[in-house]
Each structure stands twice: as structure tokens, then as C-alpha cells.
Enzyme design. Structure first.
Site, short mmCIF file in Angstrom:
data_model
loop_
_atom_site.label_atom_id
_atom_site.label_comp_id
_atom_site.label_asym_id
_atom_site.label_seq_id
_atom_site.Cartn_x
_atom_site.Cartn_y
_atom_site.Cartn_z
N ARG A 98 9.98 -8.76 21.07
CA ARG A 98 9.37 -9.39 19.90
C ARG A 98 8.95 -10.80 20.28
O ARG A 98 9.78 -11.59 20.71
CB ARG A 98 10.37 -9.45 18.74
CG ARG A 98 9.95 -10.37 17.60
CD ARG A 98 9.12 -9.68 16.56
NE ARG A 98 8.70 -10.62 15.54
CZ ARG A 98 7.53 -10.56 14.92
NH1 ARG A 98 6.71 -9.60 15.21
NH2 ARG A 98 7.20 -11.44 14.02
N SER B 27 6.87 -16.46 16.55
CA SER B 27 6.50 -17.88 16.46
C SER B 27 7.39 -18.59 15.47
O SER B 27 7.59 -18.11 14.34
CB SER B 27 5.03 -18.02 16.06
OG SER B 27 4.19 -17.48 17.05
N CYS C 267 5.72 -16.31 3.31
CA CYS C 267 5.35 -15.59 4.52
C CYS C 267 6.35 -14.45 4.74
O CYS C 267 7.26 -14.26 3.94
CB CYS C 267 5.32 -16.55 5.73
SG CYS C 267 6.93 -17.25 6.15
N CYS D 168 7.85 -14.23 7.90
CA CYS D 168 8.44 -14.61 9.19
C CYS D 168 9.95 -14.43 9.23
O CYS D 168 10.48 -13.82 10.17
CB CYS D 168 8.08 -16.06 9.53
SG CYS D 168 6.30 -16.36 9.57
N GLN E 246 10.93 -10.76 9.25
CA GLN E 246 10.58 -10.14 10.53
C GLN E 246 11.57 -10.55 11.62
O GLN E 246 11.96 -9.72 12.45
CB GLN E 246 9.16 -10.53 10.96
CG GLN E 246 8.08 -9.80 10.22
CD GLN E 246 6.71 -10.14 10.76
OE1 GLN E 246 6.47 -11.20 11.33
NE2 GLN E 246 5.77 -9.23 10.57
N GLY F 56 3.36 -22.64 12.32
CA GLY F 56 2.14 -22.56 11.51
C GLY F 56 0.94 -22.03 12.27
O GLY F 56 -0.15 -22.58 12.15
N THR G 2 -4.49 -18.32 3.68
CA THR G 2 -3.93 -19.07 4.80
C THR G 2 -4.97 -19.39 5.87
O THR G 2 -4.95 -20.47 6.48
CB THR G 2 -2.71 -18.33 5.40
OG1 THR G 2 -2.15 -19.09 6.45
CG2 THR G 2 -3.07 -16.94 5.91
N ASP H 260 -6.16 -18.97 14.09
CA ASP H 260 -4.88 -18.83 14.79
C ASP H 260 -5.03 -19.52 16.13
O ASP H 260 -5.83 -19.10 16.96
CB ASP H 260 -4.55 -17.34 14.96
CG ASP H 260 -3.13 -17.10 15.45
OD1 ASP H 260 -2.52 -18.02 16.04
OD2 ASP H 260 -2.64 -15.98 15.26
N ARG I 281 -2.60 -19.94 18.36
CA ARG I 281 -1.56 -19.56 19.32
C ARG I 281 -2.16 -18.87 20.54
O ARG I 281 -3.14 -18.16 20.45
CB ARG I 281 -0.55 -18.60 18.67
CG ARG I 281 0.23 -19.23 17.55
CD ARG I 281 1.09 -18.22 16.85
NE ARG I 281 0.27 -17.23 16.15
CZ ARG I 281 0.74 -16.23 15.45
NH1 ARG I 281 2.05 -16.05 15.35
NH2 ARG I 281 -0.06 -15.38 14.83
N LYS J 1 -1.44 -10.31 20.12
CA LYS J 1 -0.30 -10.45 21.02
C LYS J 1 -0.40 -9.44 22.16
O LYS J 1 -0.17 -9.77 23.32
CB LYS J 1 1.02 -10.28 20.26
CG LYS J 1 1.33 -11.41 19.31
CD LYS J 1 2.63 -11.18 18.57
CE LYS J 1 2.93 -12.32 17.61
NZ LYS J 1 4.18 -12.11 16.87
#
Length: 193
Positions: free
Chosen positions: A46, A49, A62, A64, A67, A89, A110, A122, A124, A150
Site C-alpha cells: 500500500r 500519502s 476524505c 484516507c 484506507q 494533500g 477537491t 495531483d 504526487r 500509482k
């Protein structure tokens, strides 16, 4: 370093925390190892973030925190690797995320809020996550994620993703619009209704 972690059902989950030096983004990411994951041929992984509001404070805006707890419980039972990535974020930072929350209160989703703050949808990247896995001798994984980006970035970093295991949909009335936006804009595998 071995640390017992409390998972969602209150059980203690033995784990090992591994730190890394020299990652391409220069950040302090962690790998949390559950069970015999490092010796499994295709471990469950997994990429999570960091989300202070969801992971620590229990925000329902959210998914998060749920999860993260889902992943830890599953990995305690089956073994797995949790890569905790310092990307608050979607990598706009904590204060900017709070500003984005304020914009969401005006009706933006968002992603619209991020754009209004002059950020990408995003920001990331997952090259450091790929580096972490390769450093540990892992090149083949099963991923626990709803996010196709991902998978794409890990594979670009030399990791073979054999299977995608989706996380549950942790729907609340406060995060419905957030989950819908993730599915619509970023192609997350989320079935809400």
C-alpha cells in the site's frame, strides 16, 4: 526498528519500520513491514500519502484514515508493506490543503480547489516508492489501491504490479463529492452508488 502498532480492532500488530536515505525527492518516507512480507515473492503493498486530517484527526472529508486502517488490518493478517509517503494533500502541503478545504466549502470539488490555488490536480510522484521497493530487493508486488496512477508510476520505476486489490469504499456524506471527483478526474476505481 520493531514497533507494535495498534490496528483498528484494538489488536497489537508487530511491525518493523524501515527508513531510507538518498531517495530522489529527499523526503523522509517510511516502510512499515507486517509479517513475512519481505520474503514473499509478490507481497501486498500500500502506497499511502500522509494525511494529518484523515489519518490522525479522523476527518470524514476524505477516505484516507479508513484506507490506512484497512491496509494495516489486512497486512497484519496476511503480511504486507505499507509505504507511508510524506505527500500531504496530494503534495500541496498541509496549509494549502486547509485552504483547499475552504474553497470546497464554497462548492468546488477537491481538484477544482487545487487548480484555484494554482496546483496540479495531483502533484504526487511515486519514484521514491519504487526506489524503496527496489532497495529492499522487491520488483514484483500486488498493490492495494484504487489509483491507476500509482500502478503506472511504479511500473515506470521498474516494479511489476501483478495484481491490483482495491480498497473498500469508505463513503460518508462528508466525502461523497470527494470520492466522486477522484473517480471522475483521476480514474480511481471507486463505485459509489
Amino acid at each position: 526498528m520493531r514497533i507494535p502498532l495498534k490496528i483498528s480492532d484494538g489488536k497489537l500488530a508487530p511491525s518493523e519500520i524501515i527508513t531510507f536515505d538518498g531517495l530522489d525527492d529527499g523526503r523522509e518516507h517510511l516502510m512499515v513491514v507486517f509479517g513475512d512480507a519481505l520474503t514473499q515473492s509478490v507481497p501486498l503493498v500500500r502506497l499511502h500519502s500522509e494525511c494529518l486530517t484523515g489519518d490522525v484527526l479522523g476527518s470524514t472529508r476524505c477516505d484516507c484514515g479508513p484506507q490506512l486502517r484497512e491496509a494495516m488490518t489486512l497486512m497484519h493478517d496476511k503480511g504486507g508493506l505499507l509505504l507511508y509517503l510524506r505527500q500531504e494533500g496530494r503534495d500541496i502541503g498541509l496549509y494549502n490543503k486547509i485552504d483547499a478545504y475552504a474553497l470546497q466549502d464554497t462548492g468546488m470539488d477537491t481538484f477544482e480547489a487545487n487548480r484555484a490555488l494554482n496546483f496540479l490536480d495531483d502533484q504526487r510522484t511515486y519514484s521514491s516508492a519504487a526506489q524503496m521497493l527496489v532497495t529492499m530487493g522487491l520488483k514484483e508486488i500486488e498493490i492495494l489501491s484504487n489509483n491507476p496512477e500509482k500502478i503506472r508510476q511504479l511500473e515506470a520505476g521498474g516494479i511489476t504490479v501483478h495484481r491490483q486489490r482495491r480498497t473498500a469504499v469508505h463513503l460518508t456524506e462528508a466525502n461523497r463529492k470527494y470520492l466522486q471527483a477522484k473517480a471522475m478526474y483521476a480514474g480511481h476505481s471507486i463505485e459509489i452508488d
